[in-house]
Write a protein that holds these residues in place. Sequence first.
Motif, PDB file in Angstrom:
ATOM      1  N   MET A 139       0.860  -1.184   0.000  1.00  0.00           N
ATOM      2  CA  MET A 139       0.000   0.000   0.000  1.00  0.00           C
ATOM      3  C   MET A 139       0.893   1.229   0.000  1.00  0.00           C
ATOM      4  N   VAL A 140       0.340   2.378  -0.376  1.00  0.00           N
ATOM      5  CA  VAL A 140       1.150   3.584  -0.544  1.00  0.00           C
ATOM      6  C   VAL A 140       0.523   4.755   0.204  1.00  0.00           C
ATOM      7  N   PHE A 141       1.385   5.489   0.932  1.00  0.00           N
ATOM      8  CA  PHE A 141       0.984   6.742   1.551  1.00  0.00           C
ATOM      9  C   PHE A 141       1.597   7.906   0.773  1.00  0.00           C
ATOM     10  N   PRO A 142       0.920   9.044   0.708  1.00  0.00           N
ATOM     11  CA  PRO A 142       1.470  10.196  -0.009  1.00  0.00           C
ATOM     12  C   PRO A 142       2.772  10.676   0.613  1.00  0.00           C
ATOM     13  N   ALA A 143       3.599  11.283  -0.218  1.00  0.00           N
ATOM     14  CA  ALA A 143       4.932  11.782   0.150  1.00  0.00           C
ATOM     15  C   ALA A 143       5.906  10.650   0.452  1.00  0.00           C
ATOM     16  N   GLY A 144       5.532   9.433   0.091  1.00  0.00           N
ATOM     17  CA  GLY A 144       6.423   8.293   0.294  1.00  0.00           C
ATOM     18  C   GLY A 144       6.515   7.397  -0.923  1.00  0.00           C
ATOM     19  N   GLY A 145       6.160   7.920  -2.086  1.00  0.00           N
ATOM     20  CA  GLY A 145       6.058   7.093  -3.281  1.00  0.00           C
ATOM     21  C   GLY A 145       7.327   6.351  -3.640  1.00  0.00           C
ATOM     22  N   TYR A 202       3.673  21.825  -2.336  1.00  0.00           N
ATOM     23  CA  TYR A 202       3.249  20.666  -1.545  1.00  0.00           C
ATOM     24  C   TYR A 202       3.500  20.869  -0.052  1.00  0.00           C
ATOM     25  N   ALA A 203       3.682  22.117   0.353  1.00  0.00           N
ATOM     26  CA  ALA A 203       4.015  22.396   1.753  1.00  0.00           C
ATOM     27  C   ALA A 203       2.953  21.856   2.701  1.00  0.00           C
ATOM     28  N   GLY A 204       1.696  22.047   2.361  1.00  0.00           N
ATOM     29  CA  GLY A 204       0.619  21.573   3.228  1.00  0.00           C
ATOM     30  C   GLY A 204       0.606  20.064   3.343  1.00  0.00           C
ATOM     31  N   LEU A 205       0.796  19.390   2.217  1.00  0.00           N
ATOM     32  CA  LEU A 205       0.833  17.926   2.238  1.00  0.00           C
ATOM     33  C   LEU A 205       2.027  17.431   3.030  1.00  0.00           C
ATOM     34  N   ASN A 206       3.192  18.027   2.827  1.00  0.00           N
ATOM     35  CA  ASN A 206       4.381  17.591   3.558  1.00  0.00           C
ATOM     36  C   ASN A 206       4.221  17.785   5.057  1.00  0.00           C
ATOM     37  N   ASP A 207       3.613  18.903   5.442  1.00  0.00           N
ATOM     38  CA  ASP A 207       3.356  19.130   6.874  1.00  0.00           C
ATOM     39  C   ASP A 207       2.422  18.058   7.430  1.00  0.00           C
ATOM     40  N   ALA A 208       1.387  17.736   6.665  1.00  0.00           N
ATOM     41  CA  ALA A 208       0.430  16.728   7.119  1.00  0.00           C
ATOM     42  C   ALA A 208       1.095  15.356   7.217  1.00  0.00           C
ATOM     43  N   ALA A 209       1.954  15.030   6.239  1.00  0.00           N
ATOM     44  CA  ALA A 209       2.653  13.747   6.270  1.00  0.00           C
ATOM     45  C   ALA A 209       3.587  13.673   7.463  1.00  0.00           C
ATOM     46  N   ARG A 211       3.281  15.275  10.275  1.00  0.00           N
ATOM     47  CA  ARG A 211       2.435  15.170  11.474  1.00  0.00           C
ATOM     48  C   ARG A 211       1.918  13.741  11.649  1.00  0.00           C
ATOM     49  N   GLN A 212       1.467  13.141  10.545  1.00  0.00           N
ATOM     50  CA  GLN A 212       0.959  11.769  10.614  1.00  0.00           C
ATOM     51  C   GLN A 212       2.040  10.786  11.054  1.00  0.00           C
ATOM     52  N   MET A 213       3.249  10.941  10.506  1.00  0.00           N
ATOM     53  CA  MET A 213       4.336  10.046  10.898  1.00  0.00           C
ATOM     54  C   MET A 213       4.664  10.172  12.376  1.00  0.00           C
ATOM     55  N   LEU A 271      -7.344   8.551   2.795  1.00  0.00           N
ATOM     56  CA  LEU A 271      -6.077   9.282   2.878  1.00  0.00           C
ATOM     57  C   LEU A 271      -6.292  10.796   2.853  1.00  0.00           C
ATOM     58  N   ARG A 272      -7.274  11.260   2.085  1.00  0.00           N
ATOM     59  CA  ARG A 272      -7.540  12.709   2.068  1.00  0.00           C
ATOM     60  C   ARG A 272      -7.917  13.215   3.441  1.00  0.00           C
ATOM     61  N   GLN A 273      -8.614  12.403   4.210  1.00  0.00           N
ATOM     62  CA  GLN A 273      -8.967  12.794   5.569  1.00  0.00           C
ATOM     63  C   GLN A 273      -7.738  12.788   6.481  1.00  0.00           C
ATOM     64  N   GLN A 274      -6.903  11.766   6.340  1.00  0.00           N
ATOM     65  CA  GLN A 274      -5.745  11.619   7.209  1.00  0.00           C
ATOM     66  C   GLN A 274      -4.651  12.630   6.913  1.00  0.00           C
ATOM     67  N   PHE A 275      -4.506  13.009   5.657  1.00  0.00           N
ATOM     68  CA  PHE A 275      -3.417  13.894   5.251  1.00  0.00           C
ATOM     69  C   PHE A 275      -3.928  15.275   4.854  1.00  0.00           C
ATOM     70  N   ARG A 276      -5.000  15.678   5.472  1.00  0.00           N
ATOM     71  CA  ARG A 276      -5.578  16.987   5.197  1.00  0.00           C
ATOM     72  C   ARG A 276      -4.698  18.067   5.809  1.00  0.00           C
ATOM     73  N   ALA A 277      -4.358  19.061   4.999  1.00  0.00           N
ATOM     74  CA  ALA A 277      -3.511  20.165   5.492  1.00  0.00           C
ATOM     75  C   ALA A 277      -4.282  20.991   6.507  1.00  0.00           C
ATOM     76  N   THR A 278      -3.572  21.455   7.516  1.00  0.00           N
ATOM     77  CA  THR A 278      -4.167  22.323   8.521  1.00  0.00           C
ATOM     78  C   THR A 278      -3.854  23.787   8.225  1.00  0.00           C
ATOM     79  N   ALA A 279      -4.728  24.641   8.575  1.00  0.00           N
ATOM     80  CA  ALA A 279      -4.542  26.070   8.295  1.00  0.00           C
ATOM     81  C   ALA A 279      -3.440  26.636   9.182  1.00  0.00           C
TER      82      ALA A 279
END
Length: 279
Positions: A139-145, A202-209, A211-213, A271-279
């Motif tokens: 399986m694949v998570f974003p920012a880890g392709g 991709y700053a928002g996505l990277n921040d979310a990734a 945070r998730q890690m 994944l969109r819910q888990q890696f949602r960027a925060t304001a």
Amino acid sequence: MTTTAVLITGTSSGIGRATALRLAARPELTVYATARRPGTLADLAGAGARTLALDVTDEESMTAAVRAVEAEHGSVGVLVNNAGYGEYGTVEETDLDAVRRQFDTNLFGLARMTQLVLPGMRAAGHGRVVNVGSMGGRMVFPAGGYYHASKYAVEAVTDALRFEAAPFGIQVSLIEPGLIRTEFGGTAARTLAGSAAPTGPYAGLNDAADRQMAQSYRSRLLSAPPEAVAKVIERAATGARPKTRYVVTPAAKLLVHSRRLLGARVFDAYLRQQFRATA
């Protein structure tokens, strides 16, 4: 007493270290713990393991290590391909030289070590290869392709090898750990932070990734200590009927099967819910 030689790559920390400690306690095994800097392995030597210098990105180093084991035992009885790390970042932004270095360790080093031990195993009529992959090969998570791509490749190589080696008495298993509390998470976070400008697209996505890690590796429910993987590697290395695959941690089993059952669209929504960027 005749013992089986076990050669383990990447034992300076984490899963490799825990595996070396666990297997070194078995009197029927002679464990060769390896790392690029063997000076980091003093505690493993004290626990009964033999130590060797081994860099899985260096041909001379790999050849020398295998020859040293074969000179004493005739063949490597069990190869544990454990060395690996995570290079994180988006597909667009990650430096491809860094990606190549990751594949050199995670895939090509594993493949070359396997090539080096197989002739001796075939001559002996037995042997085992235990490849440490990841649930990230299923399986694949974003920012880890790119990391996931290396582990998907390990899945493919392992499946082919299992069929090819079976007629020679060689058994092949794949270990698929979930989140394990080692230095892996820290390395992944550092490479993610260095892969792009903080204000990039991709700053928002990277921040979310990131945070998730951090949250997931801290969670005792979602993660496990390296000893949990070492216990499974022991079963693959010594059990009478080793499985072809071992998914390690309950959370990893749930995620792997959820991805398979839900399909791409539903899993993408999760994944969109888990890696949602925060304001």
